[in-house]
Design a protein around this motif. Sequence first.
Motif, PDB file in Angstrom:
ATOM      1  N   SER A  27      -0.345   3.312  -9.055  1.00  0.00           N
ATOM      2  CA  SER A  27      -1.496   3.931  -9.708  1.00  0.00           C
ATOM      3  C   SER A  27      -1.055   4.834 -10.853  1.00  0.00           C
ATOM      4  O   SER A  27      -1.747   4.959 -11.868  1.00  0.00           O
ATOM      5  CB  SER A  27      -2.333   4.712  -8.695  1.00  0.00           C
ATOM      6  OG  SER A  27      -1.561   5.729  -8.081  1.00  0.00           O
ATOM      7  N   ILE A  52       1.363   2.730  -3.475  1.00  0.00           N
ATOM      8  CA  ILE A  52       0.187   2.937  -4.322  1.00  0.00           C
ATOM      9  C   ILE A  52       0.367   4.137  -5.244  1.00  0.00           C
ATOM     10  O   ILE A  52      -0.111   4.141  -6.383  1.00  0.00           O
ATOM     11  CB  ILE A  52      -1.077   3.083  -3.455  1.00  0.00           C
ATOM     12  CG1 ILE A  52      -1.579   1.683  -3.039  1.00  0.00           C
ATOM     13  CG2 ILE A  52      -2.173   3.842  -4.184  1.00  0.00           C
ATOM     14  CD1 ILE A  52      -2.804   1.711  -2.156  1.00  0.00           C
ATOM     15  N   ASP A  53       1.084   5.155  -4.790  1.00  0.00           N
ATOM     16  CA  ASP A  53       1.272   6.336  -5.640  1.00  0.00           C
ATOM     17  C   ASP A  53       1.980   5.975  -6.945  1.00  0.00           C
ATOM     18  O   ASP A  53       1.579   6.409  -8.031  1.00  0.00           O
ATOM     19  CB  ASP A  53       2.037   7.423  -4.889  1.00  0.00           C
ATOM     20  CG  ASP A  53       3.407   6.957  -4.386  1.00  0.00           C
ATOM     21  OD1 ASP A  53       3.575   5.752  -4.121  1.00  0.00           O
ATOM     22  OD2 ASP A  53       4.311   7.813  -4.249  1.00  0.00           O
ATOM     23  N   ALA A  91      -7.503   2.396  -5.784  1.00  0.00           N
ATOM     24  CA  ALA A  91      -6.547   3.296  -6.435  1.00  0.00           C
ATOM     25  C   ALA A  91      -6.367   2.968  -7.913  1.00  0.00           C
ATOM     26  O   ALA A  91      -5.534   3.586  -8.590  1.00  0.00           O
ATOM     27  CB  ALA A  91      -5.202   3.226  -5.721  1.00  0.00           C
ATOM     28  N   GLU A 101       0.826  -1.218   0.000  1.00  0.00           N
ATOM     29  CA  GLU A 101       0.000   0.000   0.000  1.00  0.00           C
ATOM     30  C   GLU A 101       0.857   1.264   0.000  1.00  0.00           C
ATOM     31  O   GLU A 101       0.442   2.302  -0.532  1.00  0.00           O
ATOM     32  CB  GLU A 101      -0.908   0.022   1.230  1.00  0.00           C
ATOM     33  CG  GLU A 101      -1.966  -1.049   1.262  1.00  0.00           C
ATOM     34  CD  GLU A 101      -2.721  -1.039   2.571  1.00  0.00           C
ATOM     35  OE1 GLU A 101      -3.685  -1.785   2.684  1.00  0.00           O
ATOM     36  OE2 GLU A 101      -2.333  -0.285   3.497  1.00  0.00           O
ATOM     37  N   ARG A 108      -7.717  -1.493  -0.957  1.00  0.00           N
ATOM     38  CA  ARG A 108      -7.091  -0.185  -1.140  1.00  0.00           C
ATOM     39  C   ARG A 108      -6.390  -0.078  -2.491  1.00  0.00           C
ATOM     40  O   ARG A 108      -6.417   0.974  -3.139  1.00  0.00           O
ATOM     41  CB  ARG A 108      -6.111   0.079   0.008  1.00  0.00           C
ATOM     42  CG  ARG A 108      -6.829   0.332   1.331  1.00  0.00           C
ATOM     43  CD  ARG A 108      -5.876   0.510   2.479  1.00  0.00           C
ATOM     44  NE  ARG A 108      -6.600   0.881   3.696  1.00  0.00           N
ATOM     45  CZ  ARG A 108      -6.069   0.898   4.905  1.00  0.00           C
ATOM     46  NH1 ARG A 108      -4.795   0.571   5.078  1.00  0.00           N
ATOM     47  NH2 ARG A 108      -6.782   1.245   5.960  1.00  0.00           N
TER      48      ARG A 108
END
Length: 353
Positions: free
Chosen positions: A178, A174-175, A222, A171, A218
């Motif tokens: 995504s 994720i930036d 995303a 997690e 999560r």
Amino acid sequence: MGYERQIDADGPLSREVAGRGALSNAAGRYEAVAREVAMPDHARTETRDEMIGRVISTNRSPDLGFDRSVNPYRGCEHGCIYCYARPTHAWLGMSPGLDFETKLIARPNAAEALRRELRAKDYVPKMLAIGTNTDPYQPIERDRRIMRGLLEVLRDHAHPVAITTKGAMVERDIDILSEMGPGLCRVGLSVTTLDAELARRLEPRVPSPLRRLRAIERLAEAGVQVRVMISPVIPGLTDHEIEAVLRAAADAGAVAASMIPLRLPLEVAPLFEEWLRAHYPDRARRVLNRVREFHGGKLYDAGFGQRMRGRGVHADLLQTRFARACRETGLAERLPPLRTDLFRVPGSQMSLF
């Protein structure tokens, strides 16, 4: 030189160690002396660095969906007792038992090595798999951040990557994931069982099943494609959960699923049998007999085409159940290939067009 047996122990050779999976620490198959060491009450994690020139490994296995991979760590602190990568520690002169999960090797210059390889004039982009041997999101990644560095390089080069993990720490990235989008990356997150107590024994330093389902949720929120991996399925211990795991993963937002029955190569077989008889003595005979059914009377058959599926009536039934559950939950067994046509070398002339 003959193969000698040596016991270096003032305590028990087999015992449960707090927060660890293996119950023993026998020498690997390449050692001239079959040394057995007493098991401690507690075992601290030790990490040493390995500076590398190249980081991409290749394989020609016809039953794997990739031919190149990267592993930022050797050994894995998660301590999964069934881990098929345990025998690799024998190559390093260490035990596939407790050593595998307590004596780790980190590759701090992995991102630099990857950048050099991707910039080579003859490099041809193909999907890169990370986490196929040991988990890139095992606990030491929190401080070492080697996996994060690898992802930054892959993002900058628009290079496709498939990640395999049990770690909810995914997690954190994720930036990057995504930003790369479904064309360039996907995550396979392993959920072996929904039984928290069984998971704690099987995978002592892995996040709980519910925590992993939350990570799937999560990531999906995303826009990251997630495959739930029911690996391994242990006949007589976790095989009854296939439908429930797939349903829970689909509800969390997974889009695909895969399944691999238990594999027990080399030193993994005695380690798993020792663990099974200690924790589930009433089921041990049934589980081991069923595993042998899957592998032609042996605890493991390494033959291509068999090792990932098993054979026989019960293996076929497992595959049938899995396929039906995928249809019922809307989970794909196959996803479109990741894109390679977006690949670029930052700063090169081609990146201007």
